[in-house]
Design an enzyme around this catalytic site. Sequence first.
Site, mmCIF file in Angstrom:
data_model
loop_
_atom_site.group_PDB
_atom_site.id
_atom_site.type_symbol
_atom_site.label_atom_id
_atom_site.label_comp_id
_atom_site.label_asym_id
_atom_site.label_seq_id
_atom_site.Cartn_x
_atom_site.Cartn_y
_atom_site.Cartn_z
ATOM 1 N N LYS A 6 1.576 0.742 -2.084
ATOM 2 C CA LYS A 6 1.533 1.553 -3.298
ATOM 3 C C LYS A 6 1.360 0.644 -4.512
ATOM 4 O O LYS A 6 2.010 -0.392 -4.633
ATOM 5 C CB LYS A 6 2.802 2.395 -3.417
ATOM 6 C CG LYS A 6 2.909 3.469 -2.343
ATOM 7 C CD LYS A 6 4.124 4.347 -2.555
ATOM 8 C CE LYS A 6 4.144 5.485 -1.540
ATOM 9 N NZ LYS A 6 4.527 5.053 -0.186
ATOM 10 N N GLU B 273 3.633 11.010 8.776
ATOM 11 C CA GLU B 273 4.975 11.057 8.186
ATOM 12 C C GLU B 273 5.201 12.387 7.478
ATOM 13 O O GLU B 273 4.263 13.161 7.261
ATOM 14 C CB GLU B 273 5.155 9.892 7.209
ATOM 15 C CG GLU B 273 4.079 9.829 6.143
ATOM 16 C CD GLU B 273 4.608 9.466 4.779
ATOM 17 O OE1 GLU B 273 5.609 10.074 4.369
ATOM 18 O OE2 GLU B 273 4.005 8.600 4.128
#
Length: 310
Positions: free
Chosen positions: A160, A26
Amino acid sequence: MTNLPLRHSAEVAAAKAAGRPIVALESTIITHGMPYPQNLEVARQVEDDLRAAGVTPATIAVMDGTLHIGLEAHQLEALAQAKGVAKLSRADIAACMATGGTGATTVSATMIAAHLAGISVFATGGIGGVHRGAESSFDVSADLLELAQTPVTVVAAGAKAILDVAKTLEVLETQGVPVITVGQDSFPAFWSAESVFKSPLRMDDPVGIAAAHQMRVDLGLPGGQLVANPIPHTDEIPATELAPIIATAQADAEKHGIKGKAVTPYLLQRIYELTQGRSLTANIALVRNNARLAGAIAQALIANARIAGK
């Protein structure tokens, strides 16, 4: 499809033609994850780690309306220095391309692009998920729904740690997404190797993960796999140390009215400040660790296909 403004880098085009393993990367980590020139140095390092293992990196981004599968050296440098770059998910990638815009791809947009390009494995830092307080804000990352519908294996160090990990795992289960933790029974917590949450599945080697990916394809199942790869213990920040720091950052975000797409960058920056930079050091280590595993999975997929005569 013929009119789609999509371009492969020379390196990726050569790898595709030769049937060599490719791993998608990404680009939001470059544009939104760290400052220049560190972002460029890390992007190059991750790409070079893959090349050293015999795998071709394909960093994905939209530049001037064209979806790039792999960036040339000058494009990577330009993206690393660009200001005001859009952060693209499934919702806005088409609009960005249609208007000739430039944007960095999140997990969901990178999965879409990788699948379009025939790339089965993608390495990132951590996926998005259900934000804390989502029962009132309904702030749930598009990454989770993308994992349910796009057949790409995503290697990440879990979700996360700023997220509601329990709810994130529940949504993934509801969406039928396999969550496979590598080498341990507990689901990793991004900057920390372990969490209090048990992983739904465990596998200990890339060959098995590649076989599971192929079996899903053969069964005709939609969606991909989340491969949760724990950060090495030597690089982690223990979860017990991080918990109060994350709580402080969350409270600060609420106090300042931070919402929507601004939440994650704000929290990551605040945690960086509160850990005196250790969170970024850990982030770099886990991204490189994930890329290495993704490379091994991509190689195993190619090897398994050759054995099967596909």
